[in-house]
Enzyme design. Structure first.
Site, PDB file in Angstrom:
ATOM      1  N   GLY A 146      96.292  85.699  24.205  1.00 49.82           N
ATOM      2  CA  GLY A 146      97.597  85.259  24.688  1.00 49.82           C
ATOM      3  C   GLY A 146      97.793  83.749  24.710  1.00 49.82           C
ATOM      4  O   GLY A 146      97.371  83.032  23.791  1.00 49.82           O
TER       5      GLY A 146
ATOM      6  N   TYR B 244     102.419  89.280  41.757  1.00 51.14           N
ATOM      7  CA  TYR B 244     102.546  88.338  40.628  1.00 51.14           C
ATOM      8  C   TYR B 244     103.576  87.257  40.968  1.00 51.14           C
ATOM      9  O   TYR B 244     103.308  86.056  40.824  1.00 51.14           O
ATOM     10  CB  TYR B 244     102.964  89.095  39.364  1.00 51.14           C
ATOM     11  CG  TYR B 244     103.001  88.241  38.126  1.00 51.14           C
ATOM     12  CD1 TYR B 244     101.836  87.940  37.426  1.00 51.14           C
ATOM     13  CD2 TYR B 244     104.198  87.711  37.648  1.00 51.14           C
ATOM     14  CE1 TYR B 244     101.854  87.156  36.295  1.00 51.14           C
ATOM     15  CE2 TYR B 244     104.233  86.917  36.513  1.00 51.14           C
ATOM     16  CZ  TYR B 244     103.060  86.646  35.836  1.00 51.14           C
ATOM     17  OH  TYR B 244     103.090  85.858  34.710  1.00 51.14           O
TER      18      TYR B 244
ATOM     19  N   THR C 156      90.686  83.940  26.009  1.00 52.95           N
ATOM     20  CA  THR C 156      90.339  84.862  24.920  1.00 52.95           C
ATOM     21  C   THR C 156      91.549  85.489  24.240  1.00 52.95           C
ATOM     22  O   THR C 156      91.443  86.040  23.159  1.00 52.95           O
ATOM     23  CB  THR C 156      89.432  86.007  25.433  1.00 52.95           C
ATOM     24  OG1 THR C 156      90.135  86.725  26.447  1.00 52.95           O
ATOM     25  CG2 THR C 156      88.128  85.467  25.994  1.00 52.95           C
TER      26      THR C 156
END
Lengths: 260, 267
Positions: A18, A155, A16
């Protein structure tokens, strides 16, 4: 350029915004029929209207939802050629000393388990393609798989883990005789809305921009379109002998340092 | 598709194998292609190859291991085309043998052709590439053809793998230097696994002569089964990666190593 992916069906997770939205645009431009996932309905509808792609509201870590999504791909398209395992998050991350274990687990469930589920379900559909098991799976890792960040432990760890996940999947497909390729890409910092918002929320947005740009010897961030172009290349038949590889796209950020 | 329209490309070792497939691919993508190799211009293969590359293609005979060769070649390209956008350092030789038996001259020659040439090309083509890079969206592009043997080695392959590892790191050094100085030349390496090329066939023939295997087909079968995709690459499949790195789609890719090996290094 149009036509390189004619007749192919592509799945993009986290499409949706990036990089995911950029990939939806590029893959449809190149001729693929695209279905993308995510949870933000409004931008999804706008992207569908713009590109002709389809949207399924789904979070990658939702195991039951994968069955529904797979059934939809099978019934609407009858095949799957490309899967871009793109969905990822970093909210709530911190250093190893500070990170909350619930946040750690949440990031792992999206960035790592979610990618595993994407590959697993993609292979299951690709195996049933009319001409036999064929396809290209692309995992969106990060330069932070190699340049770990002290303040984003989960991350950094998940982005390194998915490199091994892609390689293990590539080995499995090769040894099983499937013509399904699995590769990773490792982008530098990409000028997505998410990054621009983080930047603009800083006390000194210009300094923040300078810091992000300065991470790359090229002294700029990647454009979404540049990353999408690499995805489109690996998705195409041009990349027929590429599997188990990890391709950096980072303006030389992981080539070395800019001096001592 | 004409994503390299108006661009000029040099492919060294372009008369056969990966070099020939690359020259053909870049020409298909719209580039004016300069092929170089050791053969004299009178060699019938030259005319045959140029015939396939279209009217804008040309040939330069020179040895990539020689400094003067590069000076002359770049001057010729400047005179003929006035620019150079894409430089593919593809020319390569093997040179197998045990370390304690290898002539130093053989070792030196392998380093000269496979590694020194990358330095010489970047040094002497720098100005021409820089000015072309300033005129295009994605910058000029140097592509160094290394090998999976720039990552791993085999017994009796010390010279080859050293040279291919060297060119892999020279690529990163050059990419960093150009990027930090805002010079619009991207530099990347491509690492093919086993490819159906004359170099591979000749190497296998020599291994058969040395008694390593009964026949070359056995060795082809062996490398195929040692590759997860269970086959060798076609030269065109390596050329496709080179063509991607050459074009503006790869505008943010520099200092990278792009492996095209059917999963060989993953094992």
């Amino acid at each position: 350029m149009a036509g390189k992916l004619d007749g192919k069906v592509a799945l993009v997770t986290g499409g949706t915004s990036g990089i995911g939205a950029g990939a939806v645009r590029r893959l449809t431009e190149d001729g693929a029929k695209v279905i993308f996932t995510g949870s933000k309905k409004e931008p999804a509808e706008a992207l569908c209207a713009e590109t002709g792609a389809a949207f399924e509201s789904h979070r990658v870590q939702d195991v039951e939802g994968w069955q529904k999504l797979s059934d939809r791909i099978r019934s609407e398209y009858g095949r799957l050629d490309i899967a871009f395992a793109n969905a990822g998050m970093e909210a709530g991350d911190g250093s190893v000393e500070d990170v909350d274990v619930d946040n750690w687990n949440r990031i792992i469930s999206v960035n790592q388990t979610g990618v595993m589920l994407t590959i697993q379900n993609a292979i299951r559909i690709m195996k049933d393609n009319a001409e036999g098991a064929t396809g290209s799976i692309i995992v969106n890792s990060s330069m932070n798989a190699k340049l770990a960040m002290g303040n984003f432990v989960a991350y950094s760890v998940t982005k390194a883990a998915v490199l091994a996940l892609a390689k293990s999947s590539a080995m499995h497909c090769g040894l099983s005789g499937y013509k399904i390729r699995v590769n990773s890409i490792l982008p530098g910092v990409v000028a997505t809305d998410m990054i621009l918002n983080i930047m603009n929320a800083q006390p000194d947005p210009e300094a923040a921009r300078g810091m992000y740009e300065g991470m790359h010897p090229m002294k700029r961030m990647a454009k979404v379109e540049e990353v999408a172009a690499l995805v489109a290349f690996l998705a195409s038949d041009e990349a027929a002998f590429i599997s188990g590889a990890d391709y950096s796209i980072d303006g030389a950020a992981t080539a070395g340092t800019m001096g001592v | 598709m004409s994503r390299l329209e108006g661009r000029v490309a040099l492919v060294t070792g372009g008369l056969r194998g990966i070099g020939l497939a690359t020259a053909e691919r870049l020409a298909q993508d719209g580039a004016k292609v300069v092929v170089s190799d050791l053969s004299p211009e009178s060699d019938p293969t030259v005319a045959e190859v140029l015939g396939r590359l279209g009217e804008n293609a040309s040939y330069i005979s020179f040895n990539v291991a020689e400094e003067q060769g590069w000076k002359d070649a770049v001057a010729t390209i400047s005179e003929r085309y006035g620019r150079l956008d894409v430089l593919v350092n593809n020319a390569g030789i093997d040179g197998t043998g045990k370390i304690h038996e290898m002539d130093f001259a053989v070792w030196r020659k392998v380093q000269a052709v496979n590694c020194d040439a990358a330095f010489l090309s970047a040094k002497y083509a720098y100005a021409l590439l820089k000015s072309a890079g300033e005129q295009t969206a994605g910058g000029a592009s140097i592509i160094n053809v290394s090998s999976v043997m720039g990552f791993v080695s085999f017994p009796e392959s010390s010279a080859y793998s050293t040279s291919k590892g060297g060119v892999r790191l020279f690529t990163k050094a050059a990419a960093l230097e150009f990027a930090t100085e805002n010079v619009p030349i991207r530099v990347n390496s491509v690492h093919p696994g086993f490819v159906e090329t004359p170099l591979l066939t000749e190497g296998f023939d020599r291994m058969v002569e040395r008694g390593v295997a009964e026949k070359a087909e056995d060795l082809v079968g062996l490398v195929a089964t040692s590759t997860p995709m269970n086959r060798l690459a076609r030269p065109e499949e390596v050329a496709a990666v080179i063509a991607f790195l050459a074009c503006d789609d790869a505008s943010y890719v520099t200092g990278s190593e792009y492996v095209v090996d059917g999963g060989y290094l993953t094992r």
